[in-house]
Design an enzyme around this catalytic site. Structure first.
Site, PDB file in Angstrom:
ATOM      1  N   ASP A  92      94.750  79.800  67.456  1.00 12.98           N
ATOM      2  CA  ASP A  92      93.494  78.365  66.780  1.00 12.98           C
ATOM      3  C   ASP A  92      92.070  79.685  67.602  1.00 12.98           C
ATOM      4  O   ASP A  92      92.171  79.584  67.884  1.00 12.98           O
ATOM      5  CB  ASP A  92      93.765  77.100  67.255  1.00 12.98           C
ATOM      6  CG  ASP A  92      93.347  77.250  69.212  1.00 12.98           C
ATOM      7  OD1 ASP A  92      93.415  78.112  69.040  1.00 12.98           O
ATOM      8  OD2 ASP A  92      93.376  75.949  69.330  1.00 12.98           O
ATOM      9  N   TYR A 102      88.060  80.026  68.012  1.00 11.71           N
ATOM     10  CA  TYR A 102      87.440  80.259  69.282  1.00 11.71           C
ATOM     11  C   TYR A 102      86.531  78.678  68.700  1.00 11.71           C
ATOM     12  O   TYR A 102      85.648  78.497  68.367  1.00 11.71           O
ATOM     13  CB  TYR A 102      86.225  81.415  69.100  1.00 11.71           C
ATOM     14  CG  TYR A 102      86.718  82.606  68.959  1.00 11.71           C
ATOM     15  CD1 TYR A 102      87.575  82.921  70.355  1.00 11.71           C
ATOM     16  CD2 TYR A 102      87.107  83.656  67.622  1.00 11.71           C
ATOM     17  CE1 TYR A 102      88.455  84.348  70.087  1.00 11.71           C
ATOM     18  CE2 TYR A 102      86.573  84.761  67.931  1.00 11.71           C
ATOM     19  CZ  TYR A 102      88.398  84.869  69.097  1.00 11.71           C
ATOM     20  OH  TYR A 102      88.656  86.839  69.016  1.00 11.71           O
ATOM     21  N   PHE A 129      90.922  85.883  64.995  1.00  7.21           N
ATOM     22  CA  PHE A 129      90.505  86.668  66.254  1.00  7.21           C
ATOM     23  C   PHE A 129      88.872  87.538  65.603  1.00  7.21           C
ATOM     24  O   PHE A 129      88.352  88.679  67.235  1.00  7.21           O
ATOM     25  CB  PHE A 129      91.686  87.948  66.827  1.00  7.21           C
ATOM     26  CG  PHE A 129      92.767  88.082  66.822  1.00  7.21           C
ATOM     27  CD1 PHE A 129      92.642  88.061  68.025  1.00  7.21           C
ATOM     28  CD2 PHE A 129      93.838  87.709  65.901  1.00  7.21           C
ATOM     29  CE1 PHE A 129      94.608  87.371  68.427  1.00  7.21           C
ATOM     30  CE2 PHE A 129      95.225  87.297  66.411  1.00  7.21           C
ATOM     31  CZ  PHE A 129      95.263  87.425  68.065  1.00  7.21           C
ATOM     32  N   HIS A 159     100.908  88.393  73.111  1.00 10.45           N
ATOM     33  CA  HIS A 159      99.402  87.779  72.610  1.00 10.45           C
ATOM     34  C   HIS A 159      98.667  88.706  73.709  1.00 10.45           C
ATOM     35  O   HIS A 159      98.672  89.410  74.789  1.00 10.45           O
ATOM     36  CB  HIS A 159      99.311  86.474  72.892  1.00 10.45           C
ATOM     37  CG  HIS A 159      97.957  85.712  72.519  1.00 10.45           C
ATOM     38  ND1 HIS A 159      96.572  86.787  72.642  1.00 10.45           N
ATOM     39  CD2 HIS A 159      97.911  85.398  71.454  1.00 10.45           C
ATOM     40  CE1 HIS A 159      96.061  85.652  71.550  1.00 10.45           C
ATOM     41  NE2 HIS A 159      96.625  85.380  70.972  1.00 10.45           N
TER      42      HIS A 159
END
Length: 215
Positions: free
Chosen positions: A60, A62, A73, A182
């Site tokens: 999701d 920031y 990202f 991740h």
């Protein structure tokens, strides 16, 4: 949003789950601080559908002020590079000796056909994961299915549990699926570092006469 996405998006927007999500978001943006800004929620879909070559699925947005701008990202040029993205750059450096972007802004990847899509497209300020379970997951699953059906020879980079759960939606006979933990500092050392995903993605693209990504 790019016109190439219009038929798909209009179809999804008309569905009951998205109507409920829209009502939730209308209330949330009216009463709380939500990221990214409303005008940037669908920024990933400014990528021309016919140009998409690589799909990177985040979690999701920031949840700190000024960081989220609608691309998974990625952060605006003025923001410090977040830890997960720093680890992504570290892996690219290990594979290629350098990375192309001077900041944390991944718009250059988007221009090259990288769809930077989060699993959940909005979040309340300072509350990570706060918009999970309201319908975004259904939307993202529909996007992944549509891409798998409509586009040939895509590379799907699935990092972490949320992204890897989408693997059954992708036709592995047509596309390259690359999985790993991740890039978060909590998990990057468990298999993200050394995954060689960026080089493998480019090798696949070149095998299908597609220009590699300048990572």
């Amino acid at each position: 949003m790019h016109p190439s996405w219009k038929p798909f998006l209009q179809s999804e927007f008309a569905k009951p789950y998205f109507q409920e999500l829209s009502a939730f978001l209308h209330e949330a943006y009216a009463t709380k601080t939500i990221f990214p800004p409303k005008a940037q929620v669908f920024r990933a879909f400014t990528t021309d559908l016919s140009a998409v070559k690589v799909v990177i699925l985040g979690q999701d947005p920031y949840h700190t002020p000024g960081a989220a701008h609608g691309l998974a990202f990625s952060v605006p040029d003025s923001q410090p590079i977040p830890p997960s993205l720093a680890n992504i750059y570290r892996e690219i450096d290990a594979e290629y000796g350098h990375h192309a972007n001077p900041t944390g802004n991944l718009t250059n990847w988007q221009r090259q056909g990288v769809l930077l899509l989060n699993n959940v497209l909005t979040v309340e300020a300072h509350r990570a994961g706060s918009h999970r379970g309201h319908g975004w997951e259904s939307f993202t699953e529909a996007v992944i299915r549509y891409l798998s059906d409509q586009r040939p020879h895509l590379v799907f980079l699935l990092w972490g549990r949320d992204a890897r759960s989408k693997k059954p939606l992708i036709d592995a006979s047509r596309h390259l699926i690359l999985e790993s933990p991740h890039p978060s500092p909590l998990s990057a050392h468990s298999g993200f570092f050394g995954n060689n995903h960026f080089r493998l993605a480019n090798q696949f693209l070149e095998q299908h006469d597609l220009a590699p990504i300048e990572w």
